[in-house]
Design an enzyme around this catalytic site. Structure first.
Site, PDB file in Angstrom:
ATOM      1  N   TYR A  60       0.845  -1.195   0.000  1.00 40.13           N
ATOM      2  CA  TYR A  60       0.000   0.000   0.000  1.00 40.13           C
ATOM      3  C   TYR A  60       0.878   1.242   0.000  1.00 40.13           C
ATOM      4  O   TYR A  60       1.840   1.328   0.773  1.00 40.13           O
ATOM      5  CB  TYR A  60      -0.897   0.001   1.242  1.00 40.13           C
ATOM      6  CG  TYR A  60      -1.663   1.284   1.453  1.00 40.13           C
ATOM      7  CD1 TYR A  60      -2.757   1.595   0.659  1.00 40.13           C
ATOM      8  CD2 TYR A  60      -1.301   2.176   2.459  1.00 40.13           C
ATOM      9  CE1 TYR A  60      -3.463   2.775   0.843  1.00 40.13           C
ATOM     10  CE2 TYR A  60      -2.002   3.355   2.649  1.00 40.13           C
ATOM     11  CZ  TYR A  60      -3.077   3.652   1.838  1.00 40.13           C
ATOM     12  OH  TYR A  60      -3.769   4.815   2.028  1.00 40.13           O
ATOM     13  N   ASP A  75       0.180  15.779   5.675  1.00 45.85           N
ATOM     14  CA  ASP A  75      -0.816  15.354   4.698  1.00 45.85           C
ATOM     15  C   ASP A  75      -2.055  16.245   4.804  1.00 45.85           C
ATOM     16  O   ASP A  75      -3.056  15.879   5.412  1.00 45.85           O
ATOM     17  CB  ASP A  75      -1.179  13.886   4.935  1.00 45.85           C
ATOM     18  CG  ASP A  75      -2.103  13.327   3.864  1.00 45.85           C
ATOM     19  OD1 ASP A  75      -2.244  13.979   2.811  1.00 45.85           O
ATOM     20  OD2 ASP A  75      -2.682  12.258   4.092  1.00 45.85           O
ATOM     21  N   ASP A 102      -3.255   5.370  -2.355  1.00 44.11           N
ATOM     22  CA  ASP A 102      -4.091   6.461  -1.876  1.00 44.11           C
ATOM     23  C   ASP A 102      -4.246   7.483  -2.996  1.00 44.11           C
ATOM     24  O   ASP A 102      -3.265   8.009  -3.515  1.00 44.11           O
ATOM     25  CB  ASP A 102      -3.387   7.091  -0.659  1.00 44.11           C
ATOM     26  CG  ASP A 102      -4.174   8.194  -0.003  1.00 44.11           C
ATOM     27  OD1 ASP A 102      -5.209   8.605  -0.547  1.00 44.11           O
ATOM     28  OD2 ASP A 102      -3.745   8.659   1.070  1.00 44.11           O
ATOM     29  N   ASP A 104      -6.383  10.182  -2.566  1.00 45.13           N
ATOM     30  CA  ASP A 104      -6.971  11.348  -1.905  1.00 45.13           C
ATOM     31  C   ASP A 104      -8.441  11.526  -2.308  1.00 45.13           C
ATOM     32  O   ASP A 104      -9.204  10.595  -2.225  1.00 45.13           O
ATOM     33  CB  ASP A 104      -6.139  12.592  -2.202  1.00 45.13           C
ATOM     34  CG  ASP A 104      -4.778  12.547  -1.527  1.00 45.13           C
ATOM     35  OD1 ASP A 104      -4.693  12.008  -0.407  1.00 45.13           O
ATOM     36  OD2 ASP A 104      -3.797  13.028  -2.103  1.00 45.13           O
ATOM     37  N   HIS A 129      -7.822   4.010  -3.524  1.00 43.65           N
ATOM     38  CA  HIS A 129      -9.000   4.406  -2.744  1.00 43.65           C
ATOM     39  C   HIS A 129      -9.157   5.914  -2.864  1.00 43.65           C
ATOM     40  O   HIS A 129      -8.195   6.674  -2.912  1.00 43.65           O
ATOM     41  CB  HIS A 129      -8.942   3.925  -1.295  1.00 43.65           C
ATOM     42  CG  HIS A 129      -7.911   4.546  -0.413  1.00 43.65           C
ATOM     43  ND1 HIS A 129      -7.950   5.853   0.018  1.00 43.65           N
ATOM     44  CD2 HIS A 129      -6.803   4.021   0.176  1.00 43.65           C
ATOM     45  CE1 HIS A 129      -6.935   6.110   0.816  1.00 43.65           C
ATOM     46  NE2 HIS A 129      -6.202   5.011   0.911  1.00 43.65           N
ATOM     47  N   GLU A 131     -11.544   9.229  -1.439  1.00 46.56           N
ATOM     48  CA  GLU A 131     -12.374   9.607  -0.300  1.00 46.56           C
ATOM     49  C   GLU A 131     -13.358  10.712  -0.650  1.00 46.56           C
ATOM     50  O   GLU A 131     -13.224  11.385  -1.682  1.00 46.56           O
ATOM     51  CB  GLU A 131     -11.486  10.049   0.855  1.00 46.56           C
ATOM     52  CG  GLU A 131     -10.712  11.317   0.570  1.00 46.56           C
ATOM     53  CD  GLU A 131      -9.338  11.340   1.230  1.00 46.56           C
ATOM     54  OE1 GLU A 131      -8.895  12.437   1.592  1.00 46.56           O
ATOM     55  OE2 GLU A 131      -8.711  10.276   1.353  1.00 46.56           O
ATOM     56  N   CYS A 139      -5.454  14.392   6.398  1.00 48.72           N
ATOM     57  CA  CYS A 139      -5.313  12.998   6.790  1.00 48.72           C
ATOM     58  C   CYS A 139      -6.312  12.658   7.893  1.00 48.72           C
ATOM     59  O   CYS A 139      -6.483  13.428   8.854  1.00 48.72           O
ATOM     60  CB  CYS A 139      -3.890  12.739   7.277  1.00 48.72           C
ATOM     61  SG  CYS A 139      -3.618  11.074   7.917  1.00 48.72           S
ATOM     62  N   ARG A 175     -13.929   5.320  -0.369  1.00 45.76           N
ATOM     63  CA  ARG A 175     -13.725   5.610   1.051  1.00 45.76           C
ATOM     64  C   ARG A 175     -14.649   6.741   1.500  1.00 45.76           C
ATOM     65  O   ARG A 175     -14.844   7.717   0.765  1.00 45.76           O
ATOM     66  CB  ARG A 175     -12.265   6.001   1.279  1.00 45.76           C
ATOM     67  CG  ARG A 175     -11.979   6.605   2.644  1.00 45.76           C
ATOM     68  CD  ARG A 175     -10.515   6.905   2.814  1.00 45.76           C
ATOM     69  NE  ARG A 175     -10.299   8.011   3.744  1.00 45.76           N
ATOM     70  CZ  ARG A 175      -9.110   8.483   4.110  1.00 45.76           C
ATOM     71  NH1 ARG A 175      -8.016   7.927   3.630  1.00 45.76           N
ATOM     72  NH2 ARG A 175      -9.022   9.490   4.934  1.00 45.76           N
ATOM     73  N   GLU A 205     -13.713   4.987   7.033  1.00 47.27           N
ATOM     74  CA  GLU A 205     -12.674   5.430   7.967  1.00 47.27           C
ATOM     75  C   GLU A 205     -13.280   5.556   9.361  1.00 47.27           C
ATOM     76  O   GLU A 205     -14.314   6.197   9.548  1.00 47.27           O
ATOM     77  CB  GLU A 205     -12.101   6.779   7.516  1.00 47.27           C
ATOM     78  CG  GLU A 205     -10.949   7.275   8.357  1.00 47.27           C
ATOM     79  CD  GLU A 205      -9.710   6.399   8.282  1.00 47.27           C
ATOM     80  OE1 GLU A 205      -9.347   5.842   9.335  1.00 47.27           O
ATOM     81  OE2 GLU A 205      -9.116   6.274   7.205  1.00 47.27           O
ATOM     82  N   ASN A 230      -8.165   0.625   8.039  1.00 50.90           N
ATOM     83  CA  ASN A 230      -6.872   1.229   8.344  1.00 50.90           C
ATOM     84  C   ASN A 230      -6.500   0.820   9.765  1.00 50.90           C
ATOM     85  O   ASN A 230      -7.098   1.307  10.729  1.00 50.90           O
ATOM     86  CB  ASN A 230      -6.985   2.755   8.223  1.00 50.90           C
ATOM     87  CG  ASN A 230      -5.700   3.476   8.567  1.00 50.90           C
ATOM     88  OD1 ASN A 230      -4.693   2.853   8.925  1.00 50.90           O
ATOM     89  ND2 ASN A 230      -5.722   4.789   8.482  1.00 50.90           N
TER      90      ASN A 230
END
Length: 311
Positions: A60, A75, A102, A104, A129, A131, A139, A175, A205, A230
């Site tokens: 990942y 982040d 990731d 974002d 993924h 979000e 983050c 996500r 999340e 996560n």
């Protein structure tokens, strides 16, 4: 996970489509009662090769870690599509593992999302993924709850991502960061809508709290596609063996902070030895040997290749 280190060049290189199929198959097995896929988080090719050498099935790439290593910044939405996808291309090229990345917020509206899919797919990534935070994102592990897009806008971006891909084996993990501010029911509702929109897996999340494992079971029970977690969320997840993750509805477990925090600790410790002692002898037992370092990077394979073409 294999107990014996596996050199990166010891296996026949698979195509991006084959790696994507491999990841899909393993996630399906996890849903059917097999072990969850464990994907340690890396931020560069060196870490990715280490993950492969130790026998993990997937790797990942953490946006937080990439922001730290490429920009030296937290982040908070500073890494753009070109930085992330270009870096992903280099990482994917040096290992024979499915790379989950990731992406974002998808870097824009539905038009930006289309380009995001094109770039990551061309980079050889197996899955991303994306979000539903508003931009600029932050983050999820930073303090405070995240603000998210309106429901329909969030779903539309997943629909756009699904429609944009050219390889139907490329996986889109949807996500949602809505649970902190809106509650678990809202997060499940979004996950269900993402599934209906065509997402291949979901990632709700969560923050650490005593009932986190029950939350995971509720989420997975409400869906028919794989669930991602996560592990850095902490709490009861930290001590949960990887072999038990699937019993809580987890098909894919990512560990974004494991290597970046461990490497940061080791760097600080080594520098403190040099600063305090004026030399590095005390740090030597906690370092790779030159052979271990070069073996990880594939130097023996390079030398074998050179020997085939004497000049």
């Amino acid at each position: 996970m294999s107990a014996t280190p596996i050199p990166a060049e010891s296996q026949r290189a698979l195509t991006p489509t084959q790696l994507r199929q491999q990841l899909r198959a393993k996630l399906k097995q996890a849903q059917q009662g097999g072990p969850a896929v464990v994907a340690p988080g890396v931020y560069d090719g060196y870490g990715a090769r280490m993950v492969q050498q130790l026998g993990f099935e997937a790797v990942y790439m953490t946006g937080n870690g990439v922001s730290a290593t490429l920009l030296g910044r937290p982040d908070v939405g500073l890494v753009d599509l070109s930085l992330m996808s270009g870096h992903a291309r280099r990482v994917a090229a040096c290992v024979n593992l499915p790379l989950i990345c990731d992406a974002d917020t998808g870097y824009g509206n539905v038009v930006g999302v289309r380009r995001t899919i094109e770039e990551f797919e061309a980079a050889g990534v197996a899955a991303i993924h994306m979000e539903d935070q508003i931009s600029p994102k932050r983050c999820a592990q930073l303090p405070g709850d995240r603000s998210v897009l309106p429901f329909r806008e969030a779903v539309a971006k997943i629909e756009a991502a699904v429609a944009a891909r050219k390889d139907d084996q490329f996986m889109i993990i949807a996500r949602t960061d809505s649970v902190g501010a809106e509650g678990l029911a809202a997060g499940i509702a979004r996950a269900q809508a993402f599934q209906k929109a065509g997402a291949d897996a979901v990632f709700v999340e969560l923050k650490a709290h005593p009932g986190l494992l029950d939350d995971l079971k509720q989420i997975s029970a409400a869906l028919t596609i794989p669930c991602t977690v996560n592990i850095d969320a902490g709490g009861p997840l930290l001590g949960l063996p990887a072999t038990q993750l699937h019993t809580h509805g987890v098909a894919l477990a990512i560990y974004p902070a494991l290597l970046r925090n461990a490497v940061g600790f080791a760097m600080r410790e080594a520098l403190q030895h040099l600063q305090t002692d004026g030399h590095t002898l005390a740090a030597k037992p906690r370092q790779l040997t030159s052979k271990e370092y070069n073996d990880c990077l594939g130097l023996p394979e390079v030398e074998n290749w050179e020997r085939q073409f004497p000049v």
